[in-house]
Design a protein around this motif. Structure first.
Motif, PDB file in Angstrom:
ATOM      1  N   ARG A 139      36.626  32.387  37.709  1.00  0.00           N
ATOM      2  CA  ARG A 139      35.427  32.977  37.100  1.00  0.00           C
ATOM      3  C   ARG A 139      34.768  31.980  36.153  1.00  0.00           C
ATOM      4  O   ARG A 139      33.565  31.755  36.205  1.00  0.00           O
ATOM      5  CB  ARG A 139      35.791  34.261  36.357  1.00  0.00           C
ATOM      6  CG  ARG A 139      34.622  34.869  35.594  1.00  0.00           C
ATOM      7  CD  ARG A 139      35.039  36.074  34.794  1.00  0.00           C
ATOM      8  NE  ARG A 139      36.103  35.869  33.825  1.00  0.00           N
ATOM      9  CZ  ARG A 139      35.960  35.243  32.653  1.00  0.00           C
ATOM     10  NH1 ARG A 139      34.798  34.728  32.294  1.00  0.00           N
ATOM     11  NH2 ARG A 139      36.988  35.130  31.827  1.00  0.00           N
ATOM     12  N   LYS A 140      35.572  31.350  35.313  1.00  0.00           N
ATOM     13  CA  LYS A 140      35.043  30.375  34.350  1.00  0.00           C
ATOM     14  C   LYS A 140      34.499  29.144  35.061  1.00  0.00           C
ATOM     15  O   LYS A 140      33.477  28.584  34.645  1.00  0.00           O
ATOM     16  CB  LYS A 140      36.124  29.989  33.347  1.00  0.00           C
ATOM     17  CG  LYS A 140      36.470  31.121  32.397  1.00  0.00           C
ATOM     18  CD  LYS A 140      37.652  30.771  31.524  1.00  0.00           C
ATOM     19  CE  LYS A 140      38.085  31.960  30.689  1.00  0.00           C
ATOM     20  NZ  LYS A 140      39.298  31.649  29.905  1.00  0.00           N
TER      21      LYS A 140
ATOM     22  N   LEU B 102      36.359  41.179  44.735  1.00  0.00           N
ATOM     23  CA  LEU B 102      36.225  40.043  43.830  1.00  0.00           C
ATOM     24  C   LEU B 102      35.972  38.751  44.592  1.00  0.00           C
ATOM     25  O   LEU B 102      35.114  37.954  44.202  1.00  0.00           O
ATOM     26  CB  LEU B 102      37.476  39.917  42.961  1.00  0.00           C
ATOM     27  CG  LEU B 102      37.633  41.011  41.918  1.00  0.00           C
ATOM     28  CD1 LEU B 102      39.051  41.029  41.380  1.00  0.00           C
ATOM     29  CD2 LEU B 102      36.625  40.833  40.794  1.00  0.00           C
TER      30      LEU B 102
ATOM     31  N   GLN C 135      32.907  37.711  31.990  1.00  0.00           N
ATOM     32  CA  GLN C 135      33.550  38.890  32.575  1.00  0.00           C
ATOM     33  C   GLN C 135      32.497  39.931  32.929  1.00  0.00           C
ATOM     34  O   GLN C 135      32.585  40.572  33.971  1.00  0.00           O
ATOM     35  CB  GLN C 135      34.575  39.471  31.604  1.00  0.00           C
ATOM     36  CG  GLN C 135      35.796  38.611  31.457  1.00  0.00           C
ATOM     37  CD  GLN C 135      36.797  39.146  30.461  1.00  0.00           C
ATOM     38  OE1 GLN C 135      36.480  39.960  29.597  1.00  0.00           O
ATOM     39  NE2 GLN C 135      38.034  38.677  30.566  1.00  0.00           N
TER      40      GLN C 135
ATOM     41  N   LEU D  22      30.770  32.147  34.987  1.00  0.00           N
ATOM     42  CA  LEU D  22      30.480  33.568  34.830  1.00  0.00           C
ATOM     43  C   LEU D  22      31.243  34.170  33.657  1.00  0.00           C
ATOM     44  O   LEU D  22      32.389  33.796  33.404  1.00  0.00           O
ATOM     45  CB  LEU D  22      30.880  34.339  36.095  1.00  0.00           C
ATOM     46  CG  LEU D  22      30.131  34.000  37.374  1.00  0.00           C
ATOM     47  CD1 LEU D  22      30.800  34.691  38.557  1.00  0.00           C
ATOM     48  CD2 LEU D  22      28.676  34.406  37.269  1.00  0.00           C
TER      49      LEU D  22
ATOM     50  N   LEU E  80      32.621  36.350  44.395  1.00  0.00           N
ATOM     51  CA  LEU E  80      32.718  34.936  44.030  1.00  0.00           C
ATOM     52  C   LEU E  80      32.453  34.022  45.217  1.00  0.00           C
ATOM     53  O   LEU E  80      32.494  32.798  45.083  1.00  0.00           O
ATOM     54  CB  LEU E  80      34.106  34.648  43.442  1.00  0.00           C
ATOM     55  CG  LEU E  80      34.386  35.310  42.100  1.00  0.00           C
ATOM     56  CD1 LEU E  80      35.872  35.248  41.776  1.00  0.00           C
ATOM     57  CD2 LEU E  80      33.560  34.669  41.001  1.00  0.00           C
TER      58      LEU E  80
ATOM     59  N   LEU F  81      30.663  38.971  36.232  1.00  0.00           N
ATOM     60  CA  LEU F  81      31.487  39.230  37.414  1.00  0.00           C
ATOM     61  C   LEU F  81      31.622  40.727  37.651  1.00  0.00           C
ATOM     62  O   LEU F  81      31.522  41.194  38.786  1.00  0.00           O
ATOM     63  CB  LEU F  81      32.863  38.577  37.276  1.00  0.00           C
ATOM     64  CG  LEU F  81      33.820  38.786  38.450  1.00  0.00           C
ATOM     65  CD1 LEU F  81      33.193  38.334  39.773  1.00  0.00           C
ATOM     66  CD2 LEU F  81      35.141  38.067  38.188  1.00  0.00           C
TER      67      LEU F  81
ATOM     68  N   GLU G 242      42.451  40.348  34.379  1.00  0.00           N
ATOM     69  CA  GLU G 242      42.819  39.013  33.918  1.00  0.00           C
ATOM     70  C   GLU G 242      44.035  39.034  32.997  1.00  0.00           C
ATOM     71  O   GLU G 242      44.809  38.081  32.969  1.00  0.00           O
ATOM     72  CB  GLU G 242      41.630  38.349  33.230  1.00  0.00           C
ATOM     73  CG  GLU G 242      40.533  37.981  34.217  1.00  0.00           C
ATOM     74  CD  GLU G 242      39.346  37.290  33.573  1.00  0.00           C
ATOM     75  OE1 GLU G 242      39.331  37.116  32.331  1.00  0.00           O
ATOM     76  OE2 GLU G 242      38.414  36.923  34.319  1.00  0.00           O
TER      77      GLU G 242
ATOM     78  N   TYR H 233      33.058  29.095  37.824  1.00  0.00           N
ATOM     79  CA  TYR H 233      31.758  29.497  38.364  1.00  0.00           C
ATOM     80  C   TYR H 233      30.743  29.736  37.251  1.00  0.00           C
ATOM     81  O   TYR H 233      29.600  30.078  37.512  1.00  0.00           O
ATOM     82  CB  TYR H 233      31.900  30.760  39.199  1.00  0.00           C
ATOM     83  CG  TYR H 233      32.388  30.526  40.603  1.00  0.00           C
ATOM     84  CD1 TYR H 233      33.628  29.947  40.853  1.00  0.00           C
ATOM     85  CD2 TYR H 233      31.621  30.901  41.692  1.00  0.00           C
ATOM     86  CE1 TYR H 233      34.072  29.739  42.133  1.00  0.00           C
ATOM     87  CE2 TYR H 233      32.064  30.702  42.985  1.00  0.00           C
ATOM     88  CZ  TYR H 233      33.287  30.116  43.202  1.00  0.00           C
ATOM     89  OH  TYR H 233      33.712  29.908  44.485  1.00  0.00           O
TER      90      TYR H 233
ATOM     91  N   ILE I 101      37.405  43.772  34.540  1.00  0.00           N
ATOM     92  CA  ILE I 101      37.749  42.360  34.743  1.00  0.00           C
ATOM     93  C   ILE I 101      38.736  41.904  33.672  1.00  0.00           C
ATOM     94  O   ILE I 101      39.716  41.215  33.966  1.00  0.00           O
ATOM     95  CB  ILE I 101      36.487  41.474  34.730  1.00  0.00           C
ATOM     96  CG1 ILE I 101      35.494  41.905  35.830  1.00  0.00           C
ATOM     97  CG2 ILE I 101      36.850  39.997  34.869  1.00  0.00           C
ATOM     98  CD1 ILE I 101      36.012  41.828  37.250  1.00  0.00           C
TER      99      ILE I 101
END
Length: 80
Positions: free
Chosen positions: A20-21, A59, A27, A25, A63, A30, A45, A23, A41
């Motif tokens: 995620r990070k 998810l 939380q 984004l 992504l 996403l 995590e 990308y 999210i």
């Protein structure tokens, strides 16, 4: 699921946060992509919520990646 190890869920949650990070984004961003609250999210995590196959697919789609990437370390592969 009493007695089962939470470690795989921690591993997947950590991988989710890393991707995620990467990308760029948050939380919240996403979560919006999958139609869930940001707390969803956060809980994934932190392994406070267990990821199921449907969650994994949603998810990965959000992504734009292969679901196996989130599981790769558990399967003995680590492309990240």
């Amino acid at each position: 699921m009493a007695g089962r190890s939470i470690e795989p869920f921690r591993e997947i949650g950590g991988r989710l946060a890393l991707v995620r990070k990467a990308y760029g984004l948050t939380q919240r961003q996403l979560a919006e992509r999958v139609g869930r609250p940001a707390s969803y999210i956060a809980k994934l995590e932190l392994a406070e919520r267990r990821l199921d196959v449907i969650d994994l697919e949603e998810l990965a789609r959000a992504l734009d990646l292969d679901p196996g990437l989130l599981l790769s370390r558990l399967m003995g592969k680590d492309p990240i």
